[in-house]
Scaffold this motif. Structure first.
Motif, PDB file in Angstrom:
ATOM      1  N   UNK A  81       0.805  -1.220   0.000  1.00 37.14           N
ATOM      2  CA  UNK A  81       0.000   0.000   0.000  1.00 37.14           C
ATOM      3  C   UNK A  81       0.841   1.275   0.000  1.00 37.14           C
ATOM      4  N   UNK A 109      -2.676  -6.939  -5.179  1.00 34.47           N
ATOM      5  CA  UNK A 109      -4.015  -6.369  -5.031  1.00 34.47           C
ATOM      6  C   UNK A 109      -5.046  -7.473  -4.804  1.00 34.47           C
ATOM      7  N   UNK A 112      -4.957  -8.649  -1.248  1.00 34.82           N
ATOM      8  CA  UNK A 112      -5.431  -7.658  -0.267  1.00 34.82           C
ATOM      9  C   UNK A 112      -6.939  -7.766  -0.116  1.00 34.82           C
ATOM     10  N   UNK A 113      -7.397  -7.799   1.133  1.00 40.80           N
ATOM     11  CA  UNK A 113      -8.826  -7.879   1.379  1.00 40.80           C
ATOM     12  C   UNK A 113      -9.344  -9.297   1.318  1.00 40.80           C
ATOM     13  N   UNK A 144     -13.809  -9.673  -4.418  1.00 36.65           N
ATOM     14  CA  UNK A 144     -13.057 -10.930  -4.502  1.00 36.65           C
ATOM     15  C   UNK A 144     -13.895 -12.147  -4.819  1.00 36.65           C
TER      16      UNK A 144
ATOM     17  N   UNK B 232      -8.162   0.612  -1.247  1.00 37.32           N
ATOM     18  CA  UNK B 232      -7.076  -0.200  -1.815  1.00 37.32           C
ATOM     19  C   UNK B 232      -6.811  -1.419  -0.936  1.00 37.32           C
ATOM     20  N   UNK B 234      -8.917  -3.059   0.626  1.00 35.73           N
ATOM     21  CA  UNK B 234      -9.955  -4.047   0.337  1.00 35.73           C
ATOM     22  C   UNK B 234      -9.611  -4.874  -0.882  1.00 35.73           C
ATOM     23  N   UNK B 235      -8.631  -4.383  -1.657  1.00 33.36           N
ATOM     24  CA  UNK B 235      -8.256  -5.101  -2.865  1.00 33.36           C
ATOM     25  C   UNK B 235      -9.054  -4.669  -4.082  1.00 33.36           C
ATOM     26  N   UNK B 236      -9.681  -3.500  -4.018  1.00 27.70           N
ATOM     27  CA  UNK B 236     -10.413  -3.018  -5.194  1.00 27.70           C
ATOM     28  C   UNK B 236      -9.416  -2.655  -6.291  1.00 27.70           C
ATOM     29  N   UNK B 237      -9.771  -2.921  -7.534  1.00 25.34           N
ATOM     30  CA  UNK B 237      -8.899  -2.498  -8.642  1.00 25.34           C
ATOM     31  C   UNK B 237      -8.780  -0.969  -8.654  1.00 25.34           C
ATOM     32  N   UNK B 240     -11.637   1.139  -9.990  1.00 25.87           N
ATOM     33  CA  UNK B 240     -12.798   1.311  -9.124  1.00 25.87           C
ATOM     34  C   UNK B 240     -12.479   2.312  -8.014  1.00 25.87           C
TER      35      UNK B 240
END
Lengths: 361, 329
Positions: A81, A109, A112-113, A144, B232, B234-237, B240
């Protein structure tokens, strides 16, 4: 080999030591020789120097230190990040069978999450003010998982209930500003854990909260960890929180690990003057005397001292012969089976000082 | 939400009242005599006096104002007998220069102004926002620097210069587009479009430059917010993150500016209309100034004010739609 020893701003890589944990779970995250520097107008900021640690399933690792000690930056680097604009990240981060520093931004990415999640200090500014908490939770799922909006919402509701939001089916359409600070942090935790990640990094999760709420949030994290087996890296400067939740502790100073060990040993048998200082500055109930702060200020990360980074503030540097604290950076030395510290004092000297000053009692 | 809008509407009515009074005072304080202006070359004092009476100009100021306001809502009759004229609601008076009701003058040219404003608005908002977001995303890149340099130029050039350059190259030199000859879109949309294209672009260049810079700086501001880091995390592209999280958060100042700029254009784009020979509100206003045609000037000024006030109301409502924190207050 002396000509290979680098002197000056960064800690030499020979001091990079992986300290084994007492925890017996599988290793989930392995950080090896992680360094982060930022280019700024004033010069190169060496925010993290040669940091190594392992986190195991179900383990809680606490990273403690003052502001600017590199604890947050190192975690943001693990999560990918930091952004690549002016940050230079080197070393290795092994997670989920991949090395993340050399992986593409998109690979990290997608983890992540899903497999690693993070919660932040101030839940009000960390939640988007324009979207309802339900929407933000649903988004965390659909980012996801290929599920319907309804299924994602049901999962969101389940998580809100799980983190203890009262009448969650009503609050799910509330906006962050309509919730209290503690509730917001619960929402953040729900969002982080909604995809059942293996690793949760909590960056000062209780700092912005009331003391009573702090205890609830810590309690919640501990419960959830038991339930889901999540590994937690908790970043804090609150040693009370550390004593409460941590299995192992890394004390960071000036961007590098100053001491690392199991939580009992850090509190009862600390090996490094900076840790002694931290412990002495905890207020205790019934204590009549004054608090004992560490004199001086943290070092500038642009011009790190040449010798021991802590030396300028250390009360014991005169006990080390040849002025070594000012000239040679101490190695991160193994002092016990699961314990390491960065200090020139001999084991005998440390023992004597601990006894004299009643440190660790 | 409803009480919020009602409250805004009450404020709006008060503002319009104040605006109409000030406009009326300003223009009727101008030392001209509409009665003798409307009388012609061979004019006797008696004829002027008769005109004055017929126009109601011999009444005290507040009566004149009252009659004028009343006419807007109720219509009005001028004079008696064979010179009698009825002015329908909304009546803004009679233009002696044009020998037409002011309302008719305005409604005949309003469509041109509206088409001009809408077309330019669409062009500049699309170009400005899109380029601004891209420039922010690739901050410091060659693209970003090029955009910043071009927008600085576009922003600094006066519209008469841009308009003339476009006219010279596209119409005179290259003859890609014919010289604008206004055709209503209902008659021949193709011709209408070709005629409006250059005026739209001329107007849009100036605004697009400004909106590119505004969007870029808004995006750069919001991209540093904690909730962007959360998005970010959260892993959003990144797409988005930018579109849904950063842009929405930076939208408020853009909406504010857009509303006011659009309303300003509805009041007439004088220079662009002049260059491309379009007869819209702007050129009518200029003519009215030249001829001291007060009744038209008052009406156009008031109309411009109404556009701005109404745009403000719409912007306020949009705020509430964008930001939930505004709704609960």
């Amino acid at each position: 080999m002396s000509e290979l020893t680098t002197e000056g701003n960064s800690v030499t890589s020979s001091t990079n030591v992986m300290v084994p944990s007492t925890h017996k779970g599988d290793v989930i995250l392995s950080v090896n020789d992680l360094s982060v520097s930022f280019k700024t107008h004033d010069g190169l900021v060496q925010a993290v120097s040669h940091l190594s640690y392992e986190v195991r399933r179900g383990q809680t690792l606490a990273i403690v230190g003052e502001s600017g000690s590199g604890k947050s930056v190192s975690s943001l680097a693990v999560m990918g990040l930091l952004g690549s604009d002016n940050a230079n990240v080197t070393g290795e981060v092994h997670f989920d069978g991949k090395e993340l520093i050399s992986s593409s931004a998109d690979t990290v990415r997608q983890l992540r999450g899903l497999k690693m999640a993070m919660i932040f200090q101030d839940p009000l500014s960390a939640l988007h003010p324009y979207y309802s908490i339900g929407k933000q939770l649903v988004e965390a799922v659909t980012a996801h998982q290929d599920v319907s909006k309804e299924a994602a919402r049901a999962r969101a509701l389940e998580m809100l209930n799980r983190v203890g939001i009262p009448s969650a089916e009503k609050r799910i359409d509330d906006y962050p500003h309509q919730l209290s600070g503690g509730m917001r942090q619960r929402v953040m935790i729900a969002m982080a854990l909604i995809n059942d990640p293996e690793l949760l990094i909590a960056d000062e999760p209780t700092t912005a909260l009331d003391v009573t709420v702090q205890a609830q949030i810590i309690e919640l994290l501990r419960d959830l960890q038991k339930e889901f087996g999540t590994a937690i890296v908790i970043i804090t400067h609150d040693l009370g929180v550390v004593a409460d939740v941590a299995d192992d502790v890394i004390v960071m100073y000036g961007g590098a690990a100053a001491e690392q060990g199991p939580v009992r040993e850090i509190f009862y048998q600390p090996e490094m003057p900076y840790t002694w200082g931290l412990l002495a500055s905890i207020p205790k109930a019934g204590d009549e005397g004054q608090l004992d702060p560490i004199p001086g200020t943290p070092p500038s990360l642009i011009h790190l001292p040449k010798g021991c980074v802590f030396a300028p503030r250390c009360a014991f540097r005169s006990q080390v012969p040849d002025n070594a604290c000012a000239t040679t950076r101490p190695d991160f030395e193994i002092t016990g089976p699961n314990h390491a510290a960065r200090c020139h004092l001999t084991t005998e000297q440390r023992k004597t000082i601990r006894l004299d000053r009643k440190i660790g009692k | 939400m409803v009480p919020y809008i009602v409250r805004r509407l009450v404020v709006l009515v008060g503002m319009l009242f104040a605006l109409s009074l000030i406009t009326y005072i300003l223009f009727y304080a101008v030392p001209t005599d509409p009665a003798s202006l409307s009388c012609g070359v061979h004019c006797t004092p008696e004829a002027v006096a008769a005109n004055r009476h017929r126009l109601g100009l011999d009444d005290p100021f507040y009566i004149q104002y009252w009659n004028w306001v009343k006419a807007i809502f109720l219509g009005r009759d001028f004079g008696t007998g064979y010179v009698a004229m009825h002015c329908d609601v909304p009546c803004f008076g009679f233009s002696w220069n044009r020998q037409m009701m002011v309302t008719d003058v305005i409604t005949s040219v309003m469509p041109v102004t509206i088409y001009l404003a809408i077309g330019a608005f669409v062009v500049w908002m699309t170009v400005g926002i899109f380029t601004g977001i891209l420039a922010a995303r690739y901050k410091g890149s060659i693209f970003d620097r090029g955009v910043m340099a071009i927008t600085l130029v576009g922003f600094s050039l006066p519209s008469f210069f841009i308009g003339l350059v476009i006219l010279i190259f596209f119409v005179v030199r290259w003859q890609i587009v014919p010289y604008p000859n206004y055709v209503p879109p209902t008659e021949d949309f193709g011709k209408f479009f070709m005629c409006m294209l250059l005026p739209w672009i001329t107007l849009a260049i100036l605004y697009a430059a400004y909106y590119t810079r505004l969007t870029r700086s808004q995006m750069l501001d919001t991209m540093n917010e904690d909730y962007i880091r959360t998005a970010r995390a959260k892993g959003l592209p990144e797409k988005v993150v930018i579109r849904k999280h950063a842009f929405r958060a930076g939208l408020t100042p853009i909406v504010t500016s857009a509303g006011l700029d659009f309303a300003g254009l509805l009041g007439g784009a004088i220079i662009t209309e002049k260059i491309f020979g379009l007869t819209g509100l702007g050129s009518v206003a200029i003519k009215a100034v030249e001829n001291l045609d007060l009744s038209i000037l008052v009406a156009i000024t008031l109309l411009g004010g109404v556009f701005v006030v109404v745009a403000n109301l719409i912007v306020d409502i949009l705020y509430a739609a964008i930001d939930p924190r505004v709704r609960v207050k």
